[in-house]
Scaffold this motif. Structure first.
Motif, mmCIF file in Angstrom:
data_model
loop_
_atom_site.group_PDB
_atom_site.id
_atom_site.type_symbol
_atom_site.label_atom_id
_atom_site.label_comp_id
_atom_site.label_asym_id
_atom_site.label_seq_id
_atom_site.Cartn_x
_atom_site.Cartn_y
_atom_site.Cartn_z
ATOM 1 N N VAL A 281 6.539 22.422 -26.627
ATOM 2 C CA VAL A 281 6.981 21.611 -25.485
ATOM 3 C C VAL A 281 7.110 20.150 -25.891
ATOM 4 C CG1 VAL A 281 5.952 23.132 -23.732
ATOM 5 C CG2 VAL A 281 4.600 21.266 -24.673
ATOM 6 N N GLU B 202 6.073 17.017 -21.014
ATOM 7 C CA GLU B 202 5.908 18.239 -20.231
ATOM 8 C C GLU B 202 4.427 18.571 -20.037
ATOM 9 O OE1 GLU B 202 8.488 21.665 -21.202
ATOM 10 O OE2 GLU B 202 9.376 20.309 -22.691
ATOM 11 N N ARG B 203 4.162 19.158 -18.903
ATOM 12 C CA ARG B 203 2.814 19.633 -18.600
ATOM 13 C C ARG B 203 2.580 20.915 -19.383
ATOM 14 N NH1 ARG B 203 0.573 22.513 -13.529
ATOM 15 N NH2 ARG B 203 -1.587 21.843 -13.582
#
Length: 170
Positions: A92, A96-97
């Motif tokens: 990711v 982004e989480r």
């Protein structure tokens, strides 16, 4: 978790109780040489392809999942990744989480892929939370959306409601 040799600040062992078809695990503190050791062991196993199942490396590192964070994470180089298959790296973008639940889901998919090729997974890293989540089946607590929203407000509370504070003067 059953462990084996302990030297040089890392611990090398197998996960599980029966020792059959279990991943190898190398854990230890930052900058202790875990990645180099894992790569060397995997290359040796791959060179003895008739006698030993091939080994694929699975990162258990909370920073290596992020793309572009190559400096300071001891992320394997493209050449190293070409020598031995690596998993759970560059999943990711940093904005982004990515939660421990996301990691466990990606881990399960990687383990299925590795098993499908008849390879042996070797878990490598120092993020204890990620390792515990996949080895011990750690279940994270539920999320509380309203509390999270209040914490993200970063403003002032007036009569119980979140009000954005004015930006600081320049």
């Amino acid at each position: 978790m059953r462990t084996g040799n302990k030297s040089g600040g890392h611990e090398v062992g197998a996960v599980g109780g029966d020792g059959v078809d279990q991943p190898l695990v190398i854990v230890g503190p930052t900058a202790s040489g875990k990645s180099a050791l894992a790569l060397e062991l995997a290359k040796r196993a791959r060179s003895q392809s008739e006698a030993v199942d091939p080994v694929e490396l699975v990162s258990v590192d909370s920073m290596q999942v992020y793309r572009g964070m190559d400096i300071g994470t001891a992320k394997p180089t493209a050449a190293e990744q070409a020598e031995v298959p690596h998993h759970l790296i560059d999943l990711v973008d940093p904005a982004e989480r990515f939660t421990v639940v996301d990691f466990a889901t990606a881990f399960d998919a990687a383990m299925a892929d590795i098993a499908g090729r008849g390879a042996v997974p070797m878990l490598v890293g120092g993020t204890g939370l990620y390792l515990r989540a996949v080895v011990d089946g750690l279940t994270p607590p539920p999320e509380f959306g309203s509390i999270a929203a209040e914490l993200r407000c970063r403003g002032t509370f007036i009569r119980g409601r979140c009000r954005r504070a004015a930006p600081p003067p320049r």
